[in-house]
Design a protein around this motif. Structure first.
Motif, mmCIF file in Angstrom:
data_model
loop_
_atom_site.group_PDB
_atom_site.id
_atom_site.type_symbol
_atom_site.label_atom_id
_atom_site.label_comp_id
_atom_site.label_asym_id
_atom_site.label_seq_id
_atom_site.Cartn_x
_atom_site.Cartn_y
_atom_site.Cartn_z
ATOM 1 N N TRP A 249 2.863 1.495 3.879
ATOM 2 C CA TRP A 249 2.617 0.124 4.338
ATOM 3 C C TRP A 249 3.309 -0.108 5.664
ATOM 4 O O TRP A 249 4.501 0.129 5.803
ATOM 5 C CB TRP A 249 3.121 -0.886 3.308
ATOM 6 C CG TRP A 249 2.294 -0.928 2.058
ATOM 7 C CD1 TRP A 249 2.478 -0.186 0.935
ATOM 8 C CD2 TRP A 249 1.148 -1.739 1.819
ATOM 9 N NE1 TRP A 249 1.532 -0.460 -0.002
ATOM 10 C CE2 TRP A 249 0.687 -1.434 0.519
ATOM 11 C CE3 TRP A 249 0.458 -2.686 2.573
ATOM 12 C CZ2 TRP A 249 -0.428 -2.043 -0.041
ATOM 13 C CZ3 TRP A 249 -0.645 -3.297 2.013
ATOM 14 C CH2 TRP A 249 -1.086 -2.986 0.722
ATOM 15 N N PHE A 250 2.538 -0.546 6.668
ATOM 16 C CA PHE A 250 3.064 -0.934 7.971
ATOM 17 C C PHE A 250 2.773 -2.419 8.134
ATOM 18 O O PHE A 250 1.655 -2.805 8.476
ATOM 19 C CB PHE A 250 2.427 -0.111 9.091
ATOM 20 C CG PHE A 250 2.630 1.364 8.937
ATOM 21 C CD1 PHE A 250 3.803 1.958 9.373
ATOM 22 C CD2 PHE A 250 1.667 2.160 8.330
ATOM 23 C CE1 PHE A 250 4.000 3.317 9.225
ATOM 24 C CE2 PHE A 250 1.859 3.512 8.187
ATOM 25 C CZ PHE A 250 3.037 4.093 8.635
ATOM 26 N N SER A 251 3.786 -3.214 7.812
ATOM 27 C CA SER A 251 3.625 -4.664 7.735
ATOM 28 C C SER A 251 2.587 -4.979 6.656
ATOM 29 O O SER A 251 2.827 -4.714 5.486
ATOM 30 C CB SER A 251 3.229 -5.225 9.107
ATOM 31 O OG SER A 251 3.221 -6.631 9.066
ATOM 32 N N PHE B 57 10.166 0.701 11.607
ATOM 33 C CA PHE B 57 9.156 -0.260 12.067
ATOM 34 C C PHE B 57 8.687 -1.176 10.924
ATOM 35 O O PHE B 57 7.486 -1.458 10.787
ATOM 36 C CB PHE B 57 7.949 0.456 12.688
ATOM 37 C CG PHE B 57 8.291 1.348 13.825
ATOM 38 C CD1 PHE B 57 9.089 0.896 14.869
ATOM 39 C CD2 PHE B 57 7.841 2.666 13.857
ATOM 40 C CE1 PHE B 57 9.405 1.730 15.928
ATOM 41 C CE2 PHE B 57 8.171 3.503 14.907
ATOM 42 C CZ PHE B 57 8.958 3.033 15.936
ATOM 43 N N ASN B 58 9.622 -1.587 10.096
ATOM 44 C CA ASN B 58 9.323 -2.513 8.997
ATOM 45 C C ASN B 58 8.236 -1.956 8.067
ATOM 46 O O ASN B 58 7.318 -2.666 7.639
ATOM 47 C CB ASN B 58 8.874 -3.871 9.559
ATOM 48 C CG ASN B 58 8.890 -4.955 8.504
ATOM 49 O OD1 ASN B 58 9.637 -4.866 7.521
ATOM 50 N ND2 ASN B 58 8.060 -5.978 8.689
ATOM 51 N N SER B 59 8.340 -0.665 7.791
ATOM 52 C CA SER B 59 7.353 -0.001 6.939
ATOM 53 C C SER B 59 7.960 0.305 5.577
ATOM 54 O O SER B 59 9.178 0.238 5.387
ATOM 55 C CB SER B 59 6.878 1.302 7.595
ATOM 56 O OG SER B 59 7.974 2.186 7.771
ATOM 57 N N SER B 60 7.097 0.665 4.644
ATOM 58 C CA SER B 60 7.533 1.023 3.296
ATOM 59 C C SER B 60 6.499 1.964 2.689
ATOM 60 O O SER B 60 5.390 2.106 3.213
ATOM 61 C CB SER B 60 7.712 -0.222 2.424
ATOM 62 O OG SER B 60 6.479 -0.908 2.304
ATOM 63 N N SER B 61 6.873 2.591 1.574
ATOM 64 C CA SER B 61 5.968 3.517 0.899
ATOM 65 C C SER B 61 5.800 3.109 -0.555
ATOM 66 O O SER B 61 6.690 2.504 -1.153
ATOM 67 C CB SER B 61 6.499 4.946 0.978
ATOM 68 O OG SER B 61 7.770 5.043 0.350
ATOM 69 N N THR B 62 4.650 3.445 -1.122
ATOM 70 C CA THR B 62 4.334 3.153 -2.514
ATOM 71 C C THR B 62 4.183 4.451 -3.280
ATOM 72 O O THR B 62 3.423 5.332 -2.857
ATOM 73 C CB THR B 62 3.034 2.334 -2.616
ATOM 74 O OG1 THR B 62 3.164 1.155 -1.832
ATOM 75 C CG2 THR B 62 2.734 1.972 -4.058
ATOM 76 N N PRO C 291 3.385 9.374 9.496
ATOM 77 C CA PRO C 291 3.345 8.204 8.607
ATOM 78 C C PRO C 291 4.240 8.351 7.380
ATOM 79 O O PRO C 291 4.864 7.373 6.937
ATOM 80 C CB PRO C 291 1.863 8.112 8.206
ATOM 81 C CG PRO C 291 1.130 8.801 9.294
ATOM 82 C CD PRO C 291 2.028 9.907 9.741
ATOM 83 N N ALA C 292 4.306 9.580 6.811
ATOM 84 C CA ALA C 292 5.141 9.785 5.624
ATOM 85 C C ALA C 292 6.623 9.610 5.946
ATOM 86 O O ALA C 292 7.364 8.961 5.197
ATOM 87 C CB ALA C 292 4.880 11.175 5.046
ATOM 88 N N VAL C 293 7.070 10.174 7.065
ATOM 89 C CA VAL C 293 8.479 10.068 7.445
ATOM 90 C C VAL C 293 8.844 8.626 7.780
ATOM 91 O O VAL C 293 9.890 8.101 7.348
ATOM 92 C CB VAL C 293 8.782 11.003 8.640
ATOM 93 C CG1 VAL C 293 10.186 10.761 9.170
ATOM 94 C CG2 VAL C 293 8.616 12.459 8.229
ATOM 95 N N ILE C 294 7.984 7.949 8.551
ATOM 96 C CA ILE C 294 8.262 6.562 8.945
ATOM 97 C C ILE C 294 8.357 5.656 7.717
ATOM 98 O O ILE C 294 9.259 4.825 7.587
ATOM 99 C CB ILE C 294 7.180 6.069 9.921
ATOM 100 C CG1 ILE C 294 7.328 6.764 11.276
ATOM 101 C CG2 ILE C 294 7.272 4.560 10.108
ATOM 102 C CD1 ILE C 294 6.241 6.416 12.267
ATOM 103 N N SER C 295 7.414 5.815 6.782
ATOM 104 C CA SER C 295 7.419 4.947 5.595
ATOM 105 C C SER C 295 8.565 5.283 4.654
ATOM 106 O O SER C 295 9.112 4.386 4.001
ATOM 107 C CB SER C 295 6.077 5.067 4.864
ATOM 108 O OG SER C 295 5.858 6.404 4.439
ATOM 109 N N ASN C 296 8.959 6.544 4.572
ATOM 110 C CA ASN C 296 10.067 6.916 3.687
ATOM 111 C C ASN C 296 11.400 6.345 4.168
ATOM 112 O O ASN C 296 12.240 5.968 3.350
ATOM 113 C CB ASN C 296 10.166 8.432 3.574
ATOM 114 C CG ASN C 296 9.254 8.995 2.504
ATOM 115 O OD1 ASN C 296 8.860 8.293 1.581
ATOM 116 N ND2 ASN C 296 8.910 10.269 2.624
#
Length: 629
Positions: free
Chosen positions: A161-163, A101-106, A92-97
């Motif tokens: 965040w995933f969508s 897949f339209n993800s983001s990190s806070t 999850p950390a790598v994907i959001s960074n």
């Protein structure tokens, strides 16, 4: 014959008068058991190293086979731990960074925190660097490795965040840590129960003697040398039993003066043991403090000196693990114990010195991390020396794991192989008397349990450490196999597979409990770093749990508070004690029934007609109904 006729007639009667539901229930139960048996047989063919371990068992017996089976268990355990940490933390950390897949990190900056507490500049390599710098980083976990997913400092994310879905990474990080500890605990307990059953079977003196005389031969052995060794071992076991009986008689005949002398000698030797342990602990403490204070002076010293300083705690710990057991083995000869008790006591001391050394290392790090001046009070930790102290602890665990692996390889290449060549091609009497190194099962097991304890502790600070441990144990399997076949010989005093399996798992469970203590202190009592990691907005790592509970609905929150209250805990504890007492009493009743059945079997030896008595019919009926259930 009477019992078989009785069982057959009873089954036919039950089938004749049973209802359709009972008949279907009995048929489906048998089908389900058969399906489970087929699945179990199929899975046995898919086991890792199945052929290799069976080959080792055939050549060297079940004692040495138990070590390699234990090594396979640790490979699978570490692989599952890696899957947990990678799936719920790293991925999850790598994907959001990277916004996959339209993800983001806070990332939320810590509130009510001094600015200097949030400063963290990892020593990543910038510009043109020498090759040996990358080698040093690979061995120490610094430089380019410090800013990767390998260490805690990379996961500076408050939410992914995933969508429209929010993934609470701090909570996932903490729960996954508890999950891999719980998985390890449950799996070890499950295997320990099976091993304990076998251990109890061999515990009774008379039954143990009968097993050695009538069932002591290991029919898995096919190698001639291994067969001779097994023959020698059986002879040695019987001699040891006679020696223990002689020693018991000698102890019973001791005078008061002799008892006073032997107890005084044992007290004196234990004082020496405590002094050796104290010397080991103090050396580790001083080495750790010196290493942490001087490891950052890269520009003032050369590459080799800096690498030596960073690896100084690992070198001291490895030296203590090597020297202390030799001293213990020498001192135990003066304490006048039985041979079996000598082995157990020496192993207990070796286990303690290996695992306690890791605890002393962590205590030394904590003494450096926590300080009492005003600036440290503002951050809660020594931010100047450890801006991200979790990554620093992870680097120490990483170095211990890597150095332990290098020592195992070095001992095989530079000690075992030269010794094998000397014994094979040199005819000098002193060399032949020296002989090949024995493959000590207990020593090798303590070696990998020490590494596994490091992995349990370090996984919280270095989430991908289980992957390194999996690769390490995978390679060690083949190193030890080659060493056993080509450079070493089986131990002349091996331990039985049933007792060894139980002992291995008991020591491994002790290592897990020891690993949980420093983890609990780090999670609940030491302030989390304000410059890195998923818990930088919390005072401690545990603070994420009550913070998450506050976000629950009021009804669920009240339910959780009720479960955590004394009003629920006290009745739950009382009910648990009652259930435990019930099962203990039930186990005692079963034990008495087993003893009665043994007495009846003894009676059958003198009166064969006893088979046809009603009591035996009743026992057979109970056995049949138990099997059906």
């Amino acid at each position: 014959n009477c019992i078989s006729h009785f069982l057959r007639d009873s089954q036919q009667t039950d089938i004749q008068y049973s209802s359709g539901w009972d008949h279907w229930k009995r048929t489906s139960s048998k089908s389900w058991k058969k399906a489970l048996k087929d699945i179990k047989e199929l899975s046995s063919y898919m086991k890792l190293w199945r052929h290799d371990i069976r080959s080792i068992e055939g050549k060297f017996g079940t004692g040495i086979q138990s070590y390699f089976s234990f090594l396979r268990f640790l490979v699978l355990l570490n692989f599952l731990m890696f899957i947990l940490m990678f799936s719920f933390v790293t991925l999850p950390a790598v994907i959001s960074n990277y916004g996959i897949f339209n993800s983001s990190s806070t990332k939320i900056s810590p509130n009510n925190t001094e600015p200097y507490c949030t400063v963290y500049t990892p020593s990543g390599n910038k510009g043109l660097v020498y090759f040996y710098t990358y080698l040093k980083d690979l061995l120490t976990g610094t430089g380019f490795l410090e800013v990767t997913v390998l260490f805690y400092g990379y996961y500076t994310i408050d939410a992914a965040w995933f969508s429209v879905l929010r993934y609470n990474l701090p909570l996932a990080y903490l729960l996954t840590t508890f999950a891999y500890l719980a998985l390890s605990f449950v799996w070890i307990i499950k295997r320990s129960v099976d091993g304990f059953r076998q251990h109890l079977v061999h515990d009774e003196e008379l039954q143990n003697y009968c097993n050695k005389v009538f069932a002591g031969w290991d029919f898995c052995i096919t190698d001639l040398n291994a067969a001779r060794l097994k023959h020698h071992n059986l002879l040695y076991d019987l001699q040891t039993d006679l020696e223990e009986e002689r020693l018991k008689q000698k102890i019973a005949e001791r005078t008061m003066k002799e008892k006073l002398w032997i107890y005084s000698l044992r007290i004196f030797i234990n004082i020496i043991v405590i002094a050796v342990l104290s010397g080991c602990f103090y050396s580790i403490y001083r080495a750790t403090v010196f290493s942490q204070e001087n490891s950052s002076n890269v520009n003032t010293v050369g590459f080799q000196a800096n690498l030596l300083v960073q690896y100084l705690p690992s070198i001291v710990i490895t030296s203590a693990n090597f020297i202390a057991p030799m001293i213990f083995a020498f001192l135990i000869g003066f304490e006048d114990y039985s041979a079996a008790f000598e082995i157990r006591l020496t192993l207990i001391r070796c286990v303690f010195v290996r695992l306690a050394n890791v605890g002393v290392l962590l205590f030394s790090l904590w003494s450096q991390i926590r300080c009492d001046n005003d600036q440290c009070q503002a951050c809660g930790y020594n931010y100047k020396l450890y801006p991200c102290w979790e990554s620093a602890v992870g680097q120490e665990m990483y170095k211990l794991l890597i150095f332990d692996f290098m020592i195992i390889i070095a001992m095989t290449l530079f000690v075992d192989f030269p010794r094998k060549l000397l014994v094979t091609y040199c005819s000098w009497k002193i060399v032949q008397w020296w002989g090949l190194q024995e493959f000590g099962i207990s020593d090798n097991v303590l070696e990998i349990i020490y590494g596994q304890t490091i992995c349990w502790i370090g996984t919280f600070f270095s989430p991908l450490l289980p992957a390194i441990a999996t690769i390490k144990y995978f390679i060690i399997f083949y190193i030890k196999k080659i060493s056993l076949i080509h450079t070493r010989k089986p131990a002349s005093r091996p331990i039985r597979a049933s007792s060894s399996n139980f002992f291995f798992l008991a020591v491994l469970l002790f290592g897990l409990i020891l690993a949980f203590i420093p983890l609990a202190i780090s999670i609940a009592h030491i302030s989390s770093s304000k410059a890195c990691g998923p818990f930088r907005n919390f005072n401690t790592s545990w603070a994420v749990v009550p913070d998450t509970v506050l976000e629950f609905p009021i009804g669920l929150r009240k339910l959780l508070y009720g479960i955590a209250s004394e009003a629920f805990a006290v009745p739950f504890f009382v009910i648990a004690c009652l259930l435990m007492s019930y099962f203990i009493a039930l186990a005692g009743a079963h034990k008495r029934v087993v003893e009665q059945l043994r007495e009846q079997l003894v009676m059958v030896r003198f009166n064969p007609l006893y088979f046809c008595t009603p009591e035996v019919f009743l026992v057979a009926s109970i056995i049949r109904h138990t099997e059906e259930e």
